[in-house]
Design a protein around this motif. Structure first.
Motif, PDB file in Angstrom:
ATOM      1  N   ASP A  45     -40.446   7.763  41.025  1.00  0.00           N
ATOM      2  CA  ASP A  45     -40.271   6.468  40.371  1.00  0.00           C
ATOM      3  C   ASP A  45     -38.882   6.298  39.769  1.00  0.00           C
ATOM      4  O   ASP A  45     -38.307   5.196  39.820  1.00  0.00           O
ATOM      5  N   ASN A  46     -38.337   7.357  39.175  1.00  0.00           N
ATOM      6  CA  ASN A  46     -37.031   7.191  38.523  1.00  0.00           C
ATOM      7  C   ASN A  46     -35.855   7.637  39.391  1.00  0.00           C
ATOM      8  O   ASN A  46     -34.704   7.541  38.960  1.00  0.00           O
ATOM      9  N   LEU A  47     -36.137   8.120  40.608  1.00  0.00           N
ATOM     10  CA  LEU A  47     -35.060   8.605  41.473  1.00  0.00           C
ATOM     11  C   LEU A  47     -33.981   7.553  41.733  1.00  0.00           C
ATOM     12  O   LEU A  47     -32.784   7.858  41.617  1.00  0.00           O
ATOM     13  N   PRO A  48     -34.316   6.301  42.093  1.00  0.00           N
ATOM     14  CA  PRO A  48     -33.238   5.326  42.320  1.00  0.00           C
ATOM     15  C   PRO A  48     -32.339   5.137  41.106  1.00  0.00           C
ATOM     16  O   PRO A  48     -31.111   5.057  41.241  1.00  0.00           O
ATOM     17  N   ALA A  49     -32.941   5.090  39.918  1.00  0.00           N
ATOM     18  CA  ALA A  49     -32.128   4.926  38.707  1.00  0.00           C
ATOM     19  C   ALA A  49     -31.260   6.152  38.462  1.00  0.00           C
ATOM     20  O   ALA A  49     -30.100   6.033  38.040  1.00  0.00           O
ATOM     21  N   ARG A  50     -31.803   7.335  38.714  1.00  0.00           N
ATOM     22  CA  ARG A  50     -31.012   8.554  38.536  1.00  0.00           C
ATOM     23  C   ARG A  50     -29.857   8.600  39.529  1.00  0.00           C
ATOM     24  O   ARG A  50     -28.750   9.054  39.196  1.00  0.00           O
ATOM     25  N   GLN A  51     -30.086   8.170  40.747  1.00  0.00           N
ATOM     26  CA  GLN A  51     -29.008   8.139  41.735  1.00  0.00           C
ATOM     27  C   GLN A  51     -27.910   7.164  41.325  1.00  0.00           C
ATOM     28  O   GLN A  51     -26.721   7.458  41.453  1.00  0.00           O
ATOM     29  N   GLU A  52     -28.334   6.015  40.827  1.00  0.00           N
ATOM     30  CA  GLU A  52     -27.347   5.020  40.382  1.00  0.00           C
ATOM     31  C   GLU A  52     -26.545   5.544  39.203  1.00  0.00           C
ATOM     32  O   GLU A  52     -25.319   5.385  39.143  1.00  0.00           O
ATOM     33  N   ARG A  53     -27.245   6.200  38.273  1.00  0.00           N
ATOM     34  CA  ARG A  53     -26.551   6.761  37.112  1.00  0.00           C
ATOM     35  C   ARG A  53     -25.580   7.848  37.531  1.00  0.00           C
ATOM     36  O   ARG A  53     -24.456   7.935  37.019  1.00  0.00           O
ATOM     37  N   ASP A  54     -25.985   8.690  38.478  1.00  0.00           N
ATOM     38  CA  ASP A  54     -25.104   9.758  38.947  1.00  0.00           C
ATOM     39  C   ASP A  54     -23.873   9.197  39.636  1.00  0.00           C
ATOM     40  O   ASP A  54     -22.756   9.675  39.421  1.00  0.00           O
ATOM     41  N   ALA A  55     -24.083   8.175  40.472  1.00  0.00           N
ATOM     42  CA  ALA A  55     -22.951   7.588  41.188  1.00  0.00           C
ATOM     43  C   ALA A  55     -21.941   6.980  40.231  1.00  0.00           C
ATOM     44  O   ALA A  55     -20.729   6.971  40.501  1.00  0.00           O
TER      45      ALA A  55
END
Length: 353
Positions: A45-55
């Motif tokens: 569920d939070n993977l897309p947000a974590r990817q965006e934050r990492d980028a």
């Protein structure tokens, strides 16, 4: 951070995970200072947000940044990718003014197969290895899961390796002195790349540098349970990353070793390996088992288990004594490997007549 334990069978009381080994006295406070928000598990569920934050948050130095006021020559290359796939970006760097064919470190970044980039890892690699050892470095920008699932990231790395060795003369590198390496997910990719290249009859490697490699999708080792709820990387995050990479093949009995190298049953004929891992991280047992399997196959592996170290310790605690020891050991192994091949660190191999 998730505190979920291994699910119990119906009617049985859940078994708590075994006590974890203590963190190194210098490393523990650094982890505490990051705050629990940094420990949050990655979930589907939070993977897309974590990817965006990492980028957004992860450094992405420009080519000019990487040149470091002229100390390095740096070029971004777009090379043919796997059949039917997009081109692969390679970031190629070498000490400025170096002439003749240099040994090459072909490197895959970490980030659990779902995060990271080819640029952020280079400043440290160039300072610690390229300059003192007269190494050229190529960092691979492979596609990330779940948008690109297995085998896409590995095939990107293989296509880049084939191109680099075929164009070694243009790059000023020695195709017979290539070390493949990576950290965490990148270490798993490096191990898989060694297996794939061996089995395809592809480019050979002088060695494989596997730093806390992510090797096993099954998460069944003792250290996986032991480190539940502890450190920066846990079972929940690991399972999320593997599911993102493997999709419907996650957990399949017939998953090939190129997807998860710990599943390999034949580790013969591989280049010498350097494997290091922390005693206080979930990858400990799978990495130790991989080194042991290489030895049992008659191969060479140098294994370091850093006492009290958690996953990614050297990145967040660069001044800790155990970090300095780990970096020194990696550099000594690389120097020894290159010296045994005839390369003298600090002395460029002359161009052939």
């Amino acid at each position: 951070m998730s505190d979920r334990h291994t699910p119990a069978r119906p009617g049985r009381v859940p078994t708590p995970p075994p006590a974890a080994p203590p963190f190194d006295p210098e490393l523990g406070p650094v982890l505490d200072a990051l705050g629990r928000a940094s420990w949050e598990s990655i979930t589907p569920d939070n993977l897309p947000a974590r990817q965006e934050r990492d980028a957004t948050a992860r450094p992405r130095p420009t080519v000019e940044d990487l040149r470091a006021d002229g100390r390095f020559e740096v070029t971004e290359l777009s090379v043919p990718g796997p059949p039917g796939a997009p081109d692969v970006t390679l970031v190629s760097a070498r000490p400025a003014g170096a002439v003749g064919p240099l040994p090459l470190l072909y490197y895959m970044h970490g980030g659990a197969m779902v995060m990271g980039n080819a640029w952020s890892v280079l400043p440290r690699i160039l300072d610690e290895w390229a300059l003192p050892l007269n190494l050229a470095v190529i960092s691979v920008e492979y596609r990330l899961a779940p948008r690109a699932q297995y085998p896409a990231p590995l095939e990107d790395c293989y296509a880049g390796l084939v191109w680099a060795t075929e164009h070694a003369a243009d790059l000023g590198v020695d195709a017979d002195r290539v070390v493949i390496g990576g950290k965490s997910a990148g270490g798993g990719l490096a191990a898989a790349l060694a297996l794939l290249s061996r089995d395809r009859g592809g480019p050979g490697a002088l060695g494989q540098l596997l730093l806390c490699p992510m090797l096993d999708d099954r998460d069944t080792t003792f250290s996986c349970r032991q480190m539940t709820g502890t450190g920066l990387w846990d079972l929940t995050s690991n399972a999320t990353a593997w599911r993102a990479l493997l999709g419907d093949r996650y957990g399949a009995a017939d998953l090939p070793p190129y997807a998860a190298p710990a599943r390999a049953t034949d580790l013969s004929g591989l280049p010498p390996a350097y494997i290091d891992v922390g005693s206080a991280e979930m990858f400990r047992d799978q990495d130790m088992a991989y080194a042991n399997a290489i030895w049992q196959a008659g191969g060479q592996a140098e294994l370091h288990v850093w006492s009290g170290a958690y996953h990614g310790f050297d990145g967040i605690a660069p001044r800790a004594a155990v970090t300095r020891d780990a970096r020194d050991a990696r550099t000594r192994w690389l120097r020894r490997l290159l010296t045994q091949s005839g390369h003298v660190p600090g002395q460029v191999r002359p161009d052939p007549v």
